[in-house]
Design a protein around this motif. Sequence first.
Motif, PDB file in Angstrom:
ATOM      1  N   ASP A   1      75.280  19.272  82.512  1.00  7.42           N
ATOM      2  CA  ASP A   1      75.152  20.655  82.974  1.00  7.42           C
ATOM      3  C   ASP A   1      74.878  20.643  84.471  1.00  7.42           C
ATOM      4  O   ASP A   1      73.756  20.462  84.910  1.00  7.42           O
ATOM      5  CB  ASP A   1      74.002  21.342  82.227  1.00  7.42           C
ATOM      6  CG  ASP A   1      73.894  22.819  82.614  1.00  7.42           C
ATOM      7  OD1 ASP A   1      74.672  23.246  83.496  1.00  7.42           O
ATOM      8  OD2 ASP A   1      73.046  23.511  82.028  1.00  7.42           O
ATOM      9  N   SER A   2      75.934  20.785  85.293  1.00 12.36           N
ATOM     10  CA  SER A   2      75.766  20.731  86.739  1.00 12.36           C
ATOM     11  C   SER A   2      76.209  22.027  87.383  1.00 12.36           C
ATOM     12  O   SER A   2      76.819  22.057  88.439  1.00 12.36           O
ATOM     13  CB  SER A   2      76.555  19.552  87.316  1.00 12.36           C
ATOM     14  OG  SER A   2      77.896  19.605  86.887  1.00 12.36           O
ATOM     15  N   SER A   3      75.921  23.139  86.706  1.00 13.33           N
ATOM     16  CA  SER A   3      76.373  24.446  87.177  1.00 13.33           C
ATOM     17  C   SER A   3      75.621  24.896  88.419  1.00 13.33           C
ATOM     18  O   SER A   3      76.081  25.786  89.136  1.00 13.33           O
ATOM     19  CB  SER A   3      76.207  25.487  86.075  1.00 13.33           C
ATOM     20  OG  SER A   3      74.864  25.505  85.623  1.00 13.33           O
ATOM     21  N   THR A   4      74.452  24.300  88.716  1.00  9.49           N
ATOM     22  CA  THR A   4      73.693  24.627  89.926  1.00  9.49           C
ATOM     23  C   THR A   4      73.355  23.341  90.652  1.00  9.49           C
ATOM     24  O   THR A   4      73.294  22.262  90.038  1.00  9.49           O
ATOM     25  CB  THR A   4      72.386  25.364  89.577  1.00  9.49           C
ATOM     26  OG1 THR A   4      71.534  24.459  88.863  1.00  9.49           O
ATOM     27  CG2 THR A   4      72.647  26.607  88.736  1.00  9.49           C
ATOM     28  N   PRO A   5      73.104  23.420  91.977  1.00 11.87           N
ATOM     29  CA  PRO A   5      72.702  22.210  92.710  1.00 11.87           C
ATOM     30  C   PRO A   5      71.464  21.550  92.112  1.00 11.87           C
ATOM     31  O   PRO A   5      71.373  20.325  92.036  1.00 11.87           O
ATOM     32  CB  PRO A   5      72.424  22.741  94.120  1.00 11.87           C
ATOM     33  CG  PRO A   5      73.249  23.970  94.234  1.00 11.87           C
ATOM     34  CD  PRO A   5      73.267  24.577  92.871  1.00 11.87           C
ATOM     35  N   GLU A   6      70.492  22.360  91.678  1.00 14.50           N
ATOM     36  CA  GLU A   6      69.258  21.819  91.100  1.00 14.50           C
ATOM     37  C   GLU A   6      69.547  20.977  89.860  1.00 14.50           C
ATOM     38  O   GLU A   6      69.023  19.874  89.689  1.00 14.50           O
ATOM     39  CB  GLU A   6      68.311  22.965  90.756  1.00 14.50           C
ATOM     40  CG  GLU A   6      66.949  22.488  90.255  1.00 14.50           C
ATOM     41  CD  GLU A   6      66.009  23.648  90.027  1.00 14.50           C
ATOM     42  OE1 GLU A   6      64.827  23.381  89.753  1.00 14.50           O
ATOM     43  OE2 GLU A   6      66.443  24.813  90.128  1.00 14.50           O
TER      44      GLU A   6
END
Length: 722
Positions: free
Chosen positions: A10-15
């Motif tokens: 799950d890499s939908s956000t930088p965090e």
Amino acid sequence: MNSELDLFSDSSTPEKRVAELRQLIDHHNRLYYTQAEPEISDADYDKLYRELEDLEKAHPELADLNSPTQRVGSTPNSAFTQVSHPVPMLSIDDVFELKDSPEPKAELISFYERLQKNLGRKDIAVTLEPKIDGVAVSLYYENGALKYAATRGDGTMGDDITQNVRTIHSLPLSLRPTIAHSSRKYIVPSILEVRGEIFMPNSAFAAMNEERDEQGLPTFANPRNATAGTVKQLDSRIVATRPLAFLAHGLGAYDGEELGSEHDFHELLDTLSIPRNQPIRIAKNLEELLLGIDFFRNHRHEIDHATDGVVIKVLDRKERETLGFTSRAPRWAAAFKFLPEQQETTLKSISVQVGRTGVLTPVAELEPVLISGSTVSRATLHNQDEIEKKGIYLGARVLIEKAGEIIPAIVKVIDPDPSAKPFSLYDSVDGKCPSCQAPITREEGFVAWRCTNFECPAQATTAITHFASRKALDIDSMGETVAEALVRHGYATSPLDLFSLTENLLANLNLGTEESPRRFGEKNAAKVLASLSSARGKPLHKWLYAMGIRHLGESAAKELSRLHRQLSDLSTSPVLAELISDTRADAKKKNPELEPFAITGDVGPAVAESVLSFFRSPAGEHTLRKLADLGIDPVSDNYAPKPAEAPKLPLSGKTFVITGTLSQDRSYFKDLIEKNGGKVSGSVSKKTNYLLAGESAGSKFDKATQLGVVILSEDALADLLA
């Protein structure tokens, strides 16, 4: 990528992508450094690493000290802070294998018999593991993140070496349970203090020494010394270049699921991917214990780290609680130390090496012999006194051993020849340094012969590095690597040769090898030349310290600068001459000739004799001539030989200690205080007048408060000066 971590995508956000990358990289670090079973190529690993670096730069709010990108080291610390161990970090009592005894394991048997007596039964299960010859360290994890790492110290307090430990790739900085190693599901403990050893694997140590030797750098004597020196480095960037490893062997503070036995503890370490000491053997009775000792004796050379014995611990943790502790060690553990392996051989010749500090060391050239798993053909003889004490002569039949299983040493001469004359280091080199042919000297009270030539080629790298250091002339970009490259290529054989360097030569200086060249570059060359230009005008005390004269430290250089107007005055100094003659006459009587100078204890007869001897020697005279040719004659910036006649300065007679983080480097405030008549000490005592304290002042602040020492801010110091 065949990894359970691929499921986490799950890499939908930088965090989330940063978290994913950190977990992936930690996973591959464990496979590569701990298990030696990488599952991706170096190129793929580099791709992940660069992506994480880029994301962290783009999103500084996601910074984390436990990120894999932080293992490369950071800027130098000024000093180590102290850490209090939540559970005392005790040592383990040694039991020794006895020489020439009908029962060599008698001390070990006595230890086991004490266990039987205190637990009230015959058979007590114990673990056996190899004793690691490294540096004891404690790793403190809180809620799965490494909070700090500390040395043993005195067992209660140790040095905080967290920055250095972060560079060890085999160590997890964040704990995550893996399902592969456990028969039950572990939850990461809220507090886990792991004790273990930092060391250098033998193979990595040998490779590092080989590489340093090829580069013309000094090699390390043994893994233990190299590790100890590396762990205490103030610059973790240097630490990151050294092949340090860690193995866990004990438990300190702990808040987690109950660990009934050592098996449970080992399973927890495996589950959390913390590397641990192996192999481990279990002995259920005394007979199995003695057989286990023999197993490790026979197989110890197959282990890739230095080991000189076996650590024995009671298996059951509740029984350990029953047995308890003495004031310094647990009653449920002991370290059985093997006798060093010994072999006979013939001493063929003795060579003399000149070290980087000018000390001449005799080295025995031996008929090669196999000992402790390796072929030995050389052994250090330390110094002339050691040679005479052991009666060592050429052609002698000698008994050698590896001290600590690492350093070959001659134990004794076998069947000595009474008519044989012990080897003379002085005669063998005809009283001259093998490197530069300057006369060698041996100071009264010291055992080593030494070359004191400031321009000795054998000492060139060390002399140049010291000359350029921050406390000396502060030559920007002139570190040990650059100094070594200048010496290796023949561009400098002494510090004063730096003033003859050109920008073109420096810019094209190869810091690497022929196969992997690394150019110094125009920007760095310009920095060096600008610093050298500035150094010409540096005050006398900086130059005196930079010259590396024996016994002459910073404080002594400052005092000599107070007593002398310029460098050229030193060789004819009546004050230094009087200091030497006064001591030889009667040290207890005050000398009326010296009394007006109020000379501090920083400059005594040893310093006076060392300085005069240097400047009156051929090497010192050559140095003064070369400085004159360069147009350099450093002048004192604190010249006040007779304090009673000097104008009173604002801080005269006051002693300061500096602590905490200030607006400028500590050296700035040290110079400021000393230029205004004050003295700066390293520790707080009843004689301290003021503590200059910045943020995070620590233990010195507490001690000053207890002693009633006046605590100053920077503004308050400015008021004093005004």
